[in-house]
Design a protein around this motif. Structure first.
Motif, PDB file in Angstrom:
ATOM      1  N   UNK A   1      38.842  35.435  37.166  1.00 19.33           N
ATOM      2  CA  UNK A   1      37.961  36.526  37.572  1.00 19.33           C
ATOM      3  C   UNK A   1      38.531  37.197  38.812  1.00 19.33           C
TER       4      UNK A   1
ATOM      5  N   UNK B   1      37.566  39.747  41.698  1.00 18.79           N
ATOM      6  CA  UNK B   1      36.373  40.364  42.264  1.00 18.79           C
ATOM      7  C   UNK B   1      36.674  41.765  42.772  1.00 18.79           C
ATOM      8  N   UNK B   2      35.608  42.514  42.920  1.00 18.72           N
ATOM      9  CA  UNK B   2      35.756  43.895  43.385  1.00 18.72           C
ATOM     10  C   UNK B   2      36.448  43.951  44.749  1.00 18.72           C
ATOM     11  N   UNK B   3      36.040  43.039  45.661  1.00 22.43           N
ATOM     12  CA  UNK B   3      36.697  43.002  46.980  1.00 22.43           C
ATOM     13  C   UNK B   3      37.771  41.950  47.016  1.00 22.43           C
TER      14      UNK B   3
ATOM     15  N   UNK C   1      38.070  38.939  47.151  1.00 25.70           N
ATOM     16  CA  UNK C   1      37.650  37.607  47.606  1.00 25.70           C
ATOM     17  C   UNK C   1      38.833  36.676  47.822  1.00 25.70           C
ATOM     18  N   UNK C   2      39.901  37.187  48.406  1.00 25.19           N
ATOM     19  CA  UNK C   2      41.022  36.311  48.775  1.00 25.19           C
ATOM     20  C   UNK C   2      40.602  35.532  50.009  1.00 25.19           C
TER      21      UNK C   2
ATOM     22  N   UNK D   1      26.679  42.970  43.011  1.00 26.57           N
ATOM     23  CA  UNK D   1      28.091  43.221  43.334  1.00 26.57           C
ATOM     24  C   UNK D   1      28.436  42.676  44.703  1.00 26.57           C
ATOM     25  N   UNK D   2      27.505  42.888  45.607  1.00 25.20           N
ATOM     26  CA  UNK D   2      27.777  42.410  46.955  1.00 25.20           C
ATOM     27  C   UNK D   2      28.036  40.918  46.968  1.00 25.20           C
TER      28      UNK D   2
ATOM     29  N   UNK E   1      31.016  35.693  53.210  1.00 25.35           N
ATOM     30  CA  UNK E   1      30.821  36.422  51.966  1.00 25.35           C
ATOM     31  C   UNK E   1      30.601  35.439  50.807  1.00 25.35           C
TER      32      UNK E   1
ATOM     33  N   UNK F   1      31.032  35.863  47.851  1.00 31.12           N
ATOM     34  CA  UNK F   1      32.054  35.966  46.816  1.00 31.12           C
ATOM     35  C   UNK F   1      33.121  34.886  46.935  1.00 31.12           C
ATOM     36  N   UNK F   2      33.352  34.403  48.169  1.00 27.69           N
ATOM     37  CA  UNK F   2      34.327  33.319  48.318  1.00 27.69           C
ATOM     38  C   UNK F   2      33.876  32.099  47.538  1.00 27.69           C
TER      39      UNK F   2
ATOM     40  N   UNK G   1      34.271  32.777  43.861  1.00 26.74           N
ATOM     41  CA  UNK G   1      35.685  32.670  43.509  1.00 26.74           C
ATOM     42  C   UNK G   1      36.094  31.202  43.419  1.00 26.74           C
TER      43      UNK G   1
ATOM     44  N   UNK H   1      34.714  29.689  40.207  1.00 23.84           N
ATOM     45  CA  UNK H   1      35.495  30.074  39.036  1.00 23.84           C
ATOM     46  C   UNK H   1      36.807  29.297  39.017  1.00 23.84           C
ATOM     47  N   UNK H   2      37.372  29.069  40.195  1.00 19.01           N
ATOM     48  CA  UNK H   2      38.641  28.353  40.279  1.00 19.01           C
ATOM     49  C   UNK H   2      38.471  26.851  40.144  1.00 19.01           C
TER      50      UNK H   2
END
Lengths: 468, 349
Positions: free
Chosen positions: A87, A89-91, A93-94, A467-468, B237, B239-240, B243, B246-247
């Motif tokens: 996946x 992500x839009x941003x 997410x590294x 999304x956020x 965030x 999203x981390x 992510x 998912x990983x």
């Protein structure tokens, strides 16, 4: 890996506990079979449920109902980490504290048991992935030392390194500047071709979707409007929404009617529409469908001429147009003939004109279009049957929302009113009482419209929050 | 305005070359000179205005922060300094006698040991506990506010009051010198079949005293740390985590590879302020043991560096107090430098 979505539905419960019925249907009975090894673009305006669909495929959001299959496996109940998806992500997410290499290695280091690779294998795999996205020379940099496009590629490498069955990209290009966007979308196309991994990406930019997808899925309010090859969908839109959503400059829409197999815009008969029944219609005309012609059937008053590079577009107005201005792209030589003020007459190319029923907004085929549509359908069948479009009444924001927001407590109110009237009128009325729902419809329409607008807002909010 | 400034910066070519000036040139130069002076005065006035605005703060800072610091430095190096004697007109020789006396003070090594031990033990424990609690608080939804309030209570409670409660919890409750109860902690331990332990009463070991003190300090240090770390966590965030999920990262790996590094600036901050606070530990000892700074019959056994400084002041020996304060300052300075050095390598900003 083939991905099949069966009756997939996602309902977000209302956040406000008082409004029990203000839930938002983000994805509504979504059926789709995504062929193996293709690049699919989920396309729609914001709030149409495309990101939600993507996150349901990823496993980060559980569907309310419905099934998801990867190949023959039912993965609906499978956790995200066990689905074998990548996946982006839009941003992106590294992880900001890890180098590019550590970021790419991260998914491999999480593997356990017999799947675990030796250190050398991991490094080799990471290098391979980095080479694929052409980021291998920046392995020791931190994400903050990379440009947006490079970060994007690192994110893709991280998603690819574990060799996913399906690659998912959420608005992959929205954080890039215009030039980088063009470059990166070619890159995504190339990487997808090189790896052959089934790839699904989400975008609200029709140009982006049209340019790189093998197939696009146009969505509106959680419902598939049309699927197919981008060019097919552009050339043969199934309904007004799809026609309006695809194409820049956007399609020009006019009010019109069909009478005696002739199409009228205003009082002008534009052309013959063989085989179409008499009805009120919307007429969609692609900007490239206009031809300057003294004997043409459509009269518009010119308000200006725009020169944009090699295209020249005549900007004009017509009282029956739904767009504030009509944009028609003509060749530069012809444009010279148009005077800057006054009326201009257009002949219309029949294959660039789409007629939609005013009520259902569904396509009305006429004349040569009927055969063309048939031919396209059979061509699609031959290519893999990846074609579908929404049949029946289209979802409409207002309708949908008002259905969702018949407030519970109001029902109580109407019931009590009904009881009141029921008691008084019992003597006069002989037929059984109508159910309470009927009464609700009569009850303060202004208020329910307001609720509808609110819940529509809600829908977009939830989407953006996701999304956020 | 800008042009004028430019004017007087530029030198006239005639003046540089040293050729005699014409009258017009002379007049022009005079004008320039005048302008320059006027500008200089204006600038000085503007400066002055700024200083006037700063004055109240400066006066207060100078009187109550700057002067004490300088005075401490001065006093520390005056042999046998005595405040009262100085007022009487006595003068003192410059030297290192105070430092020698402090180091030779019978309690000095005990205080130093207690201070270092308390800091080195409590800071890591409280930081780790705070991190765990913050992560836990961040992941629950239900009753989150209630828990937050509970964990935050020590922060707003008087340290002496908490100390007295600790005293009652760990110590025997005595009425007229006869033990009435063994204390709630020992009662609880008794449920698990553990014999009552003499935590802080007469004859209690230094080790037991230390355990009580450490529990107190850790508990008292938690709220601030939790608050800072929770604030940091809420800024991470989401999203981390998606992510990482998912990983396929395990919870443990997510904690160590994602949460901790992303929180590292907050952790650094909490550790550094924790160390500084630890070296200045004093009220906790007073709270639990009273001003004897130790278990009954062993006064001073739990004393700390700050306690030592207060003792010196109480004995009206300002020179010793100042020297002890300077020594403590040096210890804190060294510890903070080490902290910063280590965190520079480990912290990701």
């Amino acid at each position: 890996m083939k991905v099949v979505l069966e009756h997939l539905t996602k309902i977000f419960p209302s956040r406000n506990k008082k409004e029990k019925n203000a839930e938002v249907v983000a994805v509504n009975d979504f059926n789709l079979e995504i062929p193996d090894g293709k690049l699919i673009g989920l396309l729609g305006p914001s709030g149409c449920g495309k990101s939600t669909t993507l996150y349901m495929i990823s496993g980060l959001q559980p569907p309310t109902s419905g099934k998801i299959y990867f190949g023959e496996d039912d993965v609906t109940e499978l956790a995200a980490e066990n689905r074998g998806i990548g996946l982006v992500f839009q941003n992106y997410a590294l992880y900001p504290h890890m180098t590019v290499q550590q970021n790419i290695l991260f998914p491999l280091q999480n593997l356990k048991g017999e799947n675990r690779l030796s250190k050398e294998e991991m490094l080799a795999r990471a290098n391979e992935a980095a080479k694929l996205v052409q980021i291998d020379e920046y392995m020791n940099r931190k994400p903050s030392e990379l440009s947006g496009g490079q970060q994007q590629r690192v994110a893709i490498a991280r998603a690819l390194v574990k060799m996913p069955r399906v690659l998912l990209l959420d608005e992959p290009l929205s954080n890039l500047d215009a030039r980088l966007r063009l470059q990166t979308r070619e890159e995504i196309r190339r990487i997808q071709r090189d790896t052959g991994i089934t790839t699904i990406f989400v975008t609200h930019d029709q140009e982006e979707a049209m340019s790189i997808s093998d197939y696009i899925v146009v969505m509106k309010l959680g419902v598939i409007m049309q699927t197919g090859k981008p060019q097919w969908v552009y050339d043969d839109p199934a309904n007004l929404f799809v026609a309006k959503f695809l194409g820049t400059p956007p399609i020009n829409v006019f009010r019109g009617r069909i009478e005696g197999e002739k199409l009228y815009i205003g009082e002008e008969a534009v052309f013959e529409t063989k085989g179409a029944e008499d009805q009120e219609v919307y007429v969609g005309i692609r900007p490239e469908g206009f031809v300057l012609d003294e004997r043409g059937g459509l009269t518009c008053s010119v308000s200006g001429i725009d020169v944009m590079g090699r295209d020249v577009s005549v900007v004009s107005t017509n009282e029956n147009s739904l767009n504030p201005v009509i944009r028609s792209i003509v060749s530069a030589d012809e444009a010279g003939k148009v005077s800057a003020v006054g009326d201009v007459k257009f002949r219309l190319k029949e294959n660039k004109v789409f007629i939609f029923n005013k009520e259902t907004e569904a396509r009305v085929y006429f004349g040569a279009q009927v055969a063309a549509h048939e031919a396209m359908l059979s061509a699609m069948k031959a290519e893999g049957e990846f074609y579908a479009f929404h049949e029946g009444p289209l979802p409409r924001e207002a309708d949908d929302a008002s259905k969702q927001t018949q407030p519970e407590e109001k029902k109580g109110f109407t019931v009590s009113v009904k009881n009141f009237f029921g008691k008084i009128g019992a003597a006069f009325r002989k037929q059984p009482e109508t159910p309470a729902e009927n009464a609700t419809a009569e009850d303060t329409p202004a208020e329910s419209a307001e609720n509808a607008a609110e819940s529509a807002d809600d829908a977009t909010q939830t989407e953006s929050e996701d999304k956020e | 305005m800008k042009e004028q400034e430019k004017d007087f910066v530029e030198e006239t070519p005639a003046a540089v070359e040293g050729t005699p000036l014409t009258e017009a040139e002379q007049a022009e130069q005079d004008l320039r000179e005048k302008r320059r002076k006027r500008n200089a005065i204006k600038a000085r006035l503007r400066n002055l205005k700024g200083w006037v605005y700063l004055l109240p703060a400066l006066v207060l800072l100078a009187a109550f922060t700057l002067w004490p610091i300088i005075n401490t430095l001065r006093i520390a190096f005056l042999n046998g300094y005595n405040g009262l004697a100085e007022v009487g007109g006595a003068t003192f020789a410059f030297g290192f006698q105070n430092f020698v006396n402090v180091v030779n003070f019978p309690d000095f090594l005990v205080c130093l040991r207690n201070t270092l031990l308390l800091t080195v033990i409590t800071v890591p424990i409280s930081t780790m506990l705070a991190l765990l609690i913050a992560v836990a608080l961040n992941s629950i939804k239900w009753l989150k506010k209630v828990y937050q309030t509970i964990f935050f209570l020590p922060y707003v409670t008087n340290a002496i009051a908490i100390g007295m409660v600790f005293n009652a919890m760990f110590g025997e409750v005595l009425i007229n010198g006869t033990p009435l109860s063994i204390g709630i902690i020992n009662s609880i331990l008794g449920v698990f079949g553990i014999e009552p332990i003499n935590w802080i009463n007469v004859g209690s070991s230094t080790f037991n005293n230390m355990v009580v003190l450490i529990i107190y300090i850790v508990w008292n240090a938690l709220p601030f740390k939790i608050l800072v770390l929770l604030g940091g966590l809420q800024n991470v965030d989401k999203q981390y985590y998606d992510a990482a999920k998912v990983d396929g990262a395990s919870r443990w790996r997510v904690f160590w590879r994602v949460t901790v590094p992303l929180l590292s600036p907050m952790i650094t901050y909490v550790v550094i302020t924790g160390f500084i606070g630890g070296f200045k530990e004093y009220t906790s000892v007073v709270g639990i043991f009273g001003d004897s700074m130790g278990a009954p019959a062993a006064p001073g056994s739990m004393n700390t560096m700050v306690g030592l400084i207060y003792d010196c002041i109480a004995k009206n020996n300002g020179g010793l107090a100042a020297a002890a304060a300077l020594i403590l300052f040096l210890i804190i300075l060294v510890a903070t430098i080490i902290n910063l050095y280590v965190s520079k390598k480990k912290t990701h900003y």
